[in-house]
Design a protein around this motif. Structure first.
Motif, PDB file in Angstrom:
ATOM      1  N   LEU A  14     155.928 -22.128   4.676  1.00 26.97           N
ATOM      2  CA  LEU A  14     155.763 -20.577   5.066  1.00 26.97           C
ATOM      3  C   LEU A  14     155.029 -20.393   6.300  1.00 26.97           C
ATOM      4  O   LEU A  14     155.732 -19.576   7.105  1.00 26.97           O
ATOM      5  CB  LEU A  14     155.341 -19.930   3.780  1.00 26.97           C
ATOM      6  N   TYR A  15     154.041 -20.933   6.240  1.00 25.81           N
ATOM      7  CA  TYR A  15     153.205 -20.664   7.497  1.00 25.81           C
ATOM      8  C   TYR A  15     153.772 -21.117   8.861  1.00 25.81           C
ATOM      9  O   TYR A  15     153.720 -20.461   9.993  1.00 25.81           O
ATOM     10  CB  TYR A  15     151.793 -21.455   7.493  1.00 25.81           C
ATOM     11  N   ARG A  16     154.582 -22.237   8.639  1.00 24.31           N
ATOM     12  CA  ARG A  16     155.263 -22.804   9.819  1.00 24.31           C
ATOM     13  C   ARG A  16     156.160 -22.062  10.249  1.00 24.31           C
ATOM     14  O   ARG A  16     156.610 -21.772  11.536  1.00 24.31           O
ATOM     15  CB  ARG A  16     155.672 -24.298   9.685  1.00 24.31           C
ATOM     16  N   GLU A  17     157.151 -21.619   9.444  1.00 22.58           N
ATOM     17  CA  GLU A  17     158.076 -20.880   9.681  1.00 22.58           C
ATOM     18  C   GLU A  17     157.818 -19.376  10.235  1.00 22.58           C
ATOM     19  O   GLU A  17     158.860 -18.704  10.924  1.00 22.58           O
ATOM     20  CB  GLU A  17     159.106 -20.902   8.504  1.00 22.58           C
ATOM     21  N   MET A  18     156.797 -18.846   9.884  1.00 26.95           N
ATOM     22  CA  MET A  18     156.461 -17.498  10.416  1.00 26.95           C
ATOM     23  C   MET A  18     155.579 -17.492  11.666  1.00 26.95           C
ATOM     24  O   MET A  18     155.625 -16.751  12.404  1.00 26.95           O
ATOM     25  CB  MET A  18     155.843 -16.670   9.541  1.00 26.95           C
ATOM     26  N   PRO A  20     156.458 -18.652  14.756  1.00 30.20           N
ATOM     27  CA  PRO A  20     157.095 -18.223  16.058  1.00 30.20           C
ATOM     28  C   PRO A  20     157.104 -16.850  16.051  1.00 30.20           C
ATOM     29  O   PRO A  20     157.052 -16.279  17.025  1.00 30.20           O
ATOM     30  CB  PRO A  20     158.489 -18.822  15.734  1.00 30.20           C
ATOM     31  N   LEU A  21     156.836 -16.091  14.837  1.00 31.40           N
ATOM     32  CA  LEU A  21     156.716 -14.677  15.013  1.00 31.40           C
ATOM     33  C   LEU A  21     155.355 -14.181  15.107  1.00 31.40           C
ATOM     34  O   LEU A  21     155.051 -13.032  15.282  1.00 31.40           O
ATOM     35  CB  LEU A  21     157.214 -13.899  13.751  1.00 31.40           C
ATOM     36  N   HIS A  22     154.350 -15.212  15.496  1.00 27.76           N
ATOM     37  CA  HIS A  22     152.990 -14.829  15.664  1.00 27.76           C
ATOM     38  C   HIS A  22     152.397 -13.830  14.661  1.00 27.76           C
ATOM     39  O   HIS A  22     151.614 -12.991  14.499  1.00 27.76           O
ATOM     40  CB  HIS A  22     152.939 -13.960  16.883  1.00 27.76           C
ATOM     41  N   LEU A  23     152.532 -14.826  13.434  1.00 24.93           N
ATOM     42  CA  LEU A  23     151.990 -14.366  11.972  1.00 24.93           C
ATOM     43  C   LEU A  23     151.385 -15.510  11.431  1.00 24.93           C
ATOM     44  O   LEU A  23     151.831 -16.460  11.771  1.00 24.93           O
ATOM     45  CB  LEU A  23     153.309 -13.951  11.166  1.00 24.93           C
ATOM     46  N   THR A  24     150.137 -15.051  10.840  1.00 27.61           N
ATOM     47  CA  THR A  24     149.410 -16.030  10.352  1.00 27.61           C
ATOM     48  C   THR A  24     148.739 -15.470   8.923  1.00 27.61           C
ATOM     49  O   THR A  24     148.473 -14.403   9.103  1.00 27.61           O
ATOM     50  CB  THR A  24     148.398 -16.672  11.193  1.00 27.61           C
ATOM     51  N   PRO A  25     148.814 -16.333   7.937  1.00 27.23           N
ATOM     52  CA  PRO A  25     147.976 -15.882   6.625  1.00 27.23           C
ATOM     53  C   PRO A  25     146.600 -15.442   6.712  1.00 27.23           C
ATOM     54  O   PRO A  25     145.814 -16.421   7.126  1.00 27.23           O
ATOM     55  CB  PRO A  25     148.229 -17.023   5.647  1.00 27.23           C
ATOM     56  N   LEU A  26     146.146 -14.373   6.562  1.00 29.84           N
ATOM     57  CA  LEU A  26     144.684 -13.852   6.387  1.00 29.84           C
ATOM     58  C   LEU A  26     143.929 -14.769   5.356  1.00 29.84           C
ATOM     59  O   LEU A  26     142.873 -15.292   5.803  1.00 29.84           O
ATOM     60  CB  LEU A  26     144.621 -12.358   5.875  1.00 29.84           C
ATOM     61  N   TRP A  27     144.462 -15.101   4.165  1.00 33.64           N
ATOM     62  CA  TRP A  27     143.828 -15.761   3.039  1.00 33.64           C
ATOM     63  C   TRP A  27     143.370 -17.237   3.553  1.00 33.64           C
ATOM     64  O   TRP A  27     142.379 -17.797   2.949  1.00 33.64           O
ATOM     65  CB  TRP A  27     144.694 -15.954   1.915  1.00 33.64           C
TER      66      TRP A  27
END
Ligand code: GTQ
Length: 362
Positions: A14-18, A20-27
């Motif tokens: 999930l982290y890897r695939e998001m 490129p959209l410059h998204l990263t998990p807060l938790w």
């Protein structure tokens, strides 16, 4: 329902695939973003003047004040190398001016404070008024005011052992990292090397320096103090009188903050300077505060004990040494012989934000 066993791998996907959209998990970062207490990346550090001074003088042989614009050796926090910062919010450096030199006029939105470390006879000019520097003087350059520094002394060629012919060194404290953080820095060079003198020396002191103020006309520099030299002779006398009349504080000795006489608040919006005296035999208690502090030792000698996350540290300091204590690291001061310390922090900003904390430990 509990997370199924393969979750870790699926989460990584999930982290890897998001990404490129410059998204990263807060938790994954929440604990570091909102720590239970300050965890400064800065470390405590001590600069012994006897080690630093030879490098300043070598710089004096290799570059003029005019070519350098400001001939300064930056005191960089060892954990922030390359960032020109002594704490996350503050800049400090030691500036050298030699007899006959001029550091040309410019202005910037960064506020500066100077604390004179060595030598007499140089001046700084602010807004058409010059003030002569003496060791221990605290001097202000308000945001966006033209300022140049100079040393009219005769220089080595004419040196007769006169004190006005000696190099002058002062501590520069600026809010450079703060303004960089806000992306709010502007600067301009003046076409004039030295600004024209339009007011006699002492004019600001006369109008604002006697717990009185002009009846008409108000703050010429907005939130910054209209006094730009707080002479050591007067602040030292204040400490003397305090010592005679007021009980010793177990943490601070006798400590005063410099004020803007028009407001009673800090002399400048971003930095608060202090002057304190520890009597001979002082064995102070420990305290911590969220404003990291830069110290310049004015007189005497002593020891600073700092509880850093890397372990306890002990700095032996003497006159003209400098040291930095990061946010929320406990400091305890001792002095066998007695001493006077100048320091400054970013406290006014933290107070404006309502986040300043101080804790006096037993
Ligand atoms: O004297 O104007 O140490 O602009 C750094 C930047 C001093 C100054 C510094 C500056 C100055």
């Amino acid at each position: 329902m509990n997370a199924p066993h393969p979750a870790p791998a699926a989460r990584q996907t999930l982290y890897r695939e998001m990404s490129p959209l410059h998204l990263t998990p807060l938790w994954e970062v929440l604990h570091a973003l909102v720590p239970p207490q300050p965890a400064s990346p800065c470390v405590p550090a001590l600069w012994k003047y006897r080690d630093v001074r030879p490098f300043l003088m070598r710089a004096g042989e290799l570059i003029t004040a005019e070519e350098a614009v400001r001939r300064v050796l930056i005191l960089e926090n060892p954990a922030l190398r390359g960032q020109s910062a002594i704490t996350q919010s503050l800049y400090a450096g030691l500036q050298l001016i030699l007899p006959g030199e001029v550091a040309p006029a410019h202005r910037h939105t960064q506020s500066a404070l100077r604390f004179v470390v060595e030598g007499t006879g140089a001046y700084t000019a602010v807004d058409g008024e010059r003030t002569t520097m003496h060791p221990g003087d605290f001097i202000i350059t308000p945001s966006w005011t033209w300022h140049d520094h100079g040393h009219p002394g005769r220089g080595p060629a004419g040196a007769h052992g006169n004190e006005a012919d000696q190099p002058v060194v002062w501590l520069d404290g600026l809010d450079i990292p703060m303004l960089r953080f806000f992306d709010a820095g502007f600067a301009e060079n003046s076409p004039e090397k030295s600004q024209r003198v339009t007011r006699p020396e002492g004019a600001s002191q006369a109008r604002y320096g006697h717990t009185m103020a002009p009846v008409r006309g108000d703050a010429p520099y907005g939130a910054t103090s209209p006094i730009f030299n707080y002479p050591y002779a007067r602040s030292r006398e204040a400490l003397h009188q305090l010592e005679r009349t007021t009980p010793l504080d177990a943490w601070d000795g006798w400590k005063l903050r410099y004020v803007n006489p028009l407001t009673g608040g800090a002399p400048m919006p971003t930095m608060q300077p202090f002057l304190q005296r520890l009597p001979a035999g002082f064995d102070g208690r420990a305290w911590r505060q969220t404003d990291g502090a830069v110290y310049s030792v004015v007189e005497g000698a002593g020891t600073a004990y700092i509880e850093s996350p890397q372990g306890p540290l002990r700095f032996e300091f003497e006159a003209r040494d400098h040291f930095v204590v990061p946010s929320w690291q406990a400091l305890r001061l001792q002095s066998e012989s007695g001493c006077v310390l100048f320091s400054f922090t970013d406290r006014p900003v933290q107070q404006a934000l309502g986040i300043h904390r101080e804790e006096r430990l037993a």
